[in-house]
Design a protein around this motif. Structure first.
Motif, short mmCIF file in Angstrom:
data_model
loop_
_atom_site.label_atom_id
_atom_site.label_comp_id
_atom_site.label_asym_id
_atom_site.label_seq_id
_atom_site.Cartn_x
_atom_site.Cartn_y
_atom_site.Cartn_z
N VAL A 28 14.60 35.67 -4.09
CA VAL A 28 15.38 34.99 -5.04
C VAL A 28 16.41 35.78 -5.94
CG1 VAL A 28 15.77 33.12 -6.62
CG2 VAL A 28 14.32 32.68 -4.79
N SER A 29 15.69 36.82 -6.68
CA SER A 29 16.30 37.63 -7.45
C SER A 29 17.29 38.60 -6.67
CB SER A 29 15.30 38.67 -8.08
OG SER A 29 14.47 39.36 -7.39
N GLN A 30 17.09 38.97 -5.65
CA GLN A 30 17.98 39.66 -4.75
C GLN A 30 19.14 38.96 -4.32
OE1 GLN A 30 15.51 40.79 -1.67
NE2 GLN A 30 15.07 42.91 -2.40
N LEU A 31 19.10 37.58 -4.01
CA LEU A 31 20.19 36.89 -3.71
C LEU A 31 20.85 36.50 -4.81
CD1 LEU A 31 18.16 34.16 -1.38
CD2 LEU A 31 19.83 35.87 -0.72
N ALA A 32 20.32 36.34 -6.09
CA ALA A 32 21.02 36.12 -7.27
C ALA A 32 21.87 37.44 -7.51
CB ALA A 32 20.06 35.80 -8.37
N GLU A 33 21.44 38.30 -7.28
CA GLU A 33 22.19 39.76 -7.64
C GLU A 33 23.22 39.77 -6.74
OE1 GLU A 33 21.34 44.42 -7.20
OE2 GLU A 33 19.79 43.22 -8.52
N ARG A 34 22.88 39.53 -5.34
CA ARG A 34 24.09 39.62 -4.28
C ARG A 34 25.21 38.71 -4.48
NH1 ARG A 34 27.55 39.27 -1.37
NH2 ARG A 34 27.83 39.59 0.83
N PHE A 35 24.90 37.27 -4.84
CA PHE A 35 26.05 36.45 -5.00
C PHE A 35 26.36 36.25 -6.33
CE2 PHE A 35 23.72 35.24 -1.12
CZ PHE A 35 25.04 35.00 -0.09
N ARG A 36 25.99 36.97 -7.38
CA ARG A 36 26.27 37.00 -8.55
C ARG A 36 26.37 35.61 -9.57
NH1 ARG A 36 31.87 39.96 -7.89
NH2 ARG A 36 31.29 41.12 -6.15
N VAL A 37 25.01 34.98 -9.13
CA VAL A 37 24.92 33.80 -9.66
C VAL A 37 23.54 34.05 -10.47
CG1 VAL A 37 26.26 32.26 -8.63
CG2 VAL A 37 24.04 32.58 -7.71
N SER A 38 23.08 33.14 -11.24
CA SER A 38 21.53 33.16 -11.95
C SER A 38 20.63 32.62 -10.80
CB SER A 38 21.67 32.19 -13.16
OG SER A 38 21.78 30.78 -12.90
N ARG A 39 19.48 32.90 -11.10
CA ARG A 39 18.55 32.56 -10.35
C ARG A 39 18.04 30.89 -10.35
NH1 ARG A 39 13.10 35.02 -11.48
NH2 ARG A 39 13.68 34.55 -13.46
N PRO A 40 18.21 29.94 -11.32
CA PRO A 40 18.20 28.78 -11.36
C PRO A 40 19.31 28.16 -10.55
CG PRO A 40 17.87 29.31 -13.73
CD PRO A 40 18.28 30.63 -13.02
N THR A 41 20.34 28.89 -10.11
CA THR A 41 21.46 28.36 -9.27
C THR A 41 21.06 28.43 -8.19
OG1 THR A 41 23.22 28.90 -11.04
CG2 THR A 41 23.79 28.69 -8.75
N ILE A 42 20.19 29.75 -7.69
CA ILE A 42 19.87 30.01 -6.34
C ILE A 42 18.81 28.81 -6.20
CG2 ILE A 42 18.68 31.54 -4.99
CD1 ILE A 42 21.47 32.33 -5.80
N TYR A 43 17.70 28.36 -6.99
CA TYR A 43 16.73 27.66 -6.74
C TYR A 43 17.59 26.05 -6.41
CZ TYR A 43 12.94 30.69 -7.93
OH TYR A 43 12.13 31.64 -8.06
N ALA A 44 18.44 25.79 -7.12
CA ALA A 44 19.16 24.39 -7.04
C ALA A 44 19.83 24.61 -5.46
CB ALA A 44 20.34 24.23 -7.93
N VAL A 45 20.51 25.70 -5.14
CA VAL A 45 21.33 25.97 -3.95
C VAL A 45 20.17 25.48 -2.89
CG1 VAL A 45 22.47 26.99 -2.38
CG2 VAL A 45 22.97 26.81 -4.68
N LEU A 46 18.99 26.24 -2.87
CA LEU A 46 17.91 26.12 -1.84
C LEU A 46 17.34 24.82 -1.74
CD1 LEU A 46 16.06 29.58 -2.67
CD2 LEU A 46 17.66 29.04 -0.76
N LYS A 47 17.34 24.09 -2.86
CA LYS A 47 16.83 22.84 -2.85
C LYS A 47 17.49 22.05 -2.09
CE LYS A 47 15.38 19.02 -6.13
NZ LYS A 47 15.39 18.45 -7.49
N ARG A 48 18.92 22.00 -2.20
CA ARG A 48 19.86 21.18 -1.78
C ARG A 48 20.14 21.60 -0.28
NH1 ARG A 48 24.92 20.26 -4.48
NH2 ARG A 48 25.51 19.12 -2.68
N ALA A 49 19.86 22.82 0.10
CA ALA A 49 19.93 23.25 1.73
C ALA A 49 18.98 22.71 2.28
CB ALA A 49 19.99 24.90 1.46
N ARG A 50 17.69 22.67 1.87
CA ARG A 50 16.76 21.81 2.28
C ARG A 50 16.96 20.54 2.87
NH1 ARG A 50 13.78 24.44 -1.89
NH2 ARG A 50 12.58 26.17 -1.13
N LEU A 51 17.89 19.90 2.51
CA LEU A 51 18.44 18.64 2.78
C LEU A 51 19.53 18.68 3.54
CD1 LEU A 51 17.99 16.68 -0.84
CD2 LEU A 51 16.33 16.68 1.24
N LYS A 52 19.94 20.07 3.83
CA LYS A 52 21.30 20.26 4.77
C LYS A 52 22.51 19.85 3.94
CE LYS A 52 18.96 21.47 8.29
NZ LYS A 52 18.05 22.80 7.94
N GLU A 53 22.60 19.91 2.61
CA GLU A 53 23.70 19.63 1.85
C GLU A 53 24.42 21.07 1.52
OE1 GLU A 53 23.47 17.07 -1.31
OE2 GLU A 53 22.07 15.77 -0.31
#
Length: 67
Positions: A28-53
C-alpha cells in the motif's frame, strides 16, 4: 459520469492500482508513492475496488446538488 476537475485518481488509475495490488508484489505504501496519494486514499480505493466500483460516486449532498 461527472468527475471533479481536481480528481487525483481516474477510473483507469483505479483499475491499474487494483491490478497491481492483486499481484501481491506492491504494498500500500508503494502504491501511495507511485500514484501520489495518501495511504487512506489507497485503502478507500481498494475497498471500493473489491465491489468492482472504479468510477467516482456522485455527491450525496442534497444542498449542493440544487445549485
Amino acid at each position: 459520469m461527472n468527475m471533479h476537475k481536481h480528481i487525483r485518481l481516474t477510473p483507469l488509475d483505479r483499475q491499474k492500482l487494483w491490478k497491481r495490488y492483486q499481484t501481491r508484489c506492491w504494498k500500500v505504501s508503494q502504491l501511495a508513492e507511485r500514484f501520489r496519494v495518501s495511504r487512506p486514499t489507497i485503502y478507500a480505493v481498494l475497498k471500493r475496488a473489491r465491489l468492482k466500483e472504479f468510477f467516482p460516486r456522485d455527491s450525496a449532498n442534497q444542498r449542493f446538488k440544487t445549485i
